[in-house]
Design a protein around this motif. Structure first.
Motif: not given
Length: 244
Positions: A23-30, A75-83, A150-152
């Protein structure tokens, strides 16, 4: 329910988070309330999911479906592990170049930065889970598809990422006007990570305290500030110039 890069409905979002979906972001009704909404908030906080409160009009614009006060973007991409990424880059034999974005919140600026990062050979972009721009359709479009190249890495805290990079022998340089040092006076031929700040506040003061170097771009106009993606491009291309 899930459709394209969106999940709408509280229960569907809870199930997606618990299933480990990216999940990239969740938008919640105020003004959203209720037990199910409380459950969603608990699940999001436990999983460190990025969320923000928005007017119902924003949710209606995101989806014509019955959203129940919550819409999540995938997210349309997979995120990478920093280490893992840092280790791979350090072992590659190339001089590492990382980019850290300290809470850049505009998806189009983010996309433009990714596009420039791809063109300048950036090895990885590091963003914070909370407060960062979503990796959505706008990001993909503005990056001209570079977001897939580009890896994110998404991290809990920018400061922890900086400490890890420093511990790996990578010099951290913050782009800030709060310095007398010009970017053109710095040597960028060694392993470096450039830190760009948010559109309105710049690099966080607590981050500025722990970086190795601070640098600015010379300004001659009356406005005395650049769009963050333009400033980022100037920093990256000075790195390219020095390394060519």
């Amino acid at each position: 329910m899930e459709k394209g890069h969106q999940i709408f409905g509280i229960r569907a979002i809870i199930e997606a988070i618990q299933a480990g979906k990216e999940i990239d972001k969740v938008f919640i009704q105020k003004d959203a309330q209720g037990e199910l909404m409380k459950d969603l908030m608990k699940v999001m906080k436990r999983a460190s999911v990025n969320f923000s409160y928005v007017p119902v009009e924003k949710l209606n614009k995101l989806t014509p479906n019955n959203h129940q006060g919550a819409v999540a973007t995938i997210a349309p991409v997979s995120f990478h592990n920093l280490e893992t990424l840092v280790e791979t880059v350090m072992d590659s034999g190339k001089t590492p170049l990382f980019l850290i974005l300290d809470q850049i919140s505009d998806a189009r600026n983010f996309g433009a930065i990714i596009r420039t990062a791809e063109c300048t050979g950036v090895n990885g972009i590091i963003i914070q889970k909370q407060g960062a721009a979503p990796v959505n359709g706008d990001t993909v479009k503005t990056s001209a598809g570079a977001v897939f190249n580009v890896p994110i890495c998404k991290v809990e805290h920018i400061k922890d990422a900086i400490f890890h990079l420093q511990g790996s022998g990578i010099k951290t340089i913050a782009a800030t006007e709060k310095t007398d040092q010009n970017i053109y006076d710095l040597s960028l031929n060694e392993p470096i990570a450039i830190i760009m700040g948010s559109e309105d506040r710049g690099v966080n003061p607590s981050v500025l305290k722990i970086v190795d170097e601070k640098a600015k771009l010379p300004m001659f106009g009356t406005i005395a500030s650049l769009n963050v993606s333009v400033a980022c491009g100037a920093f990256l291309y000075e790195t390219v110039r020095q390394r060519s």
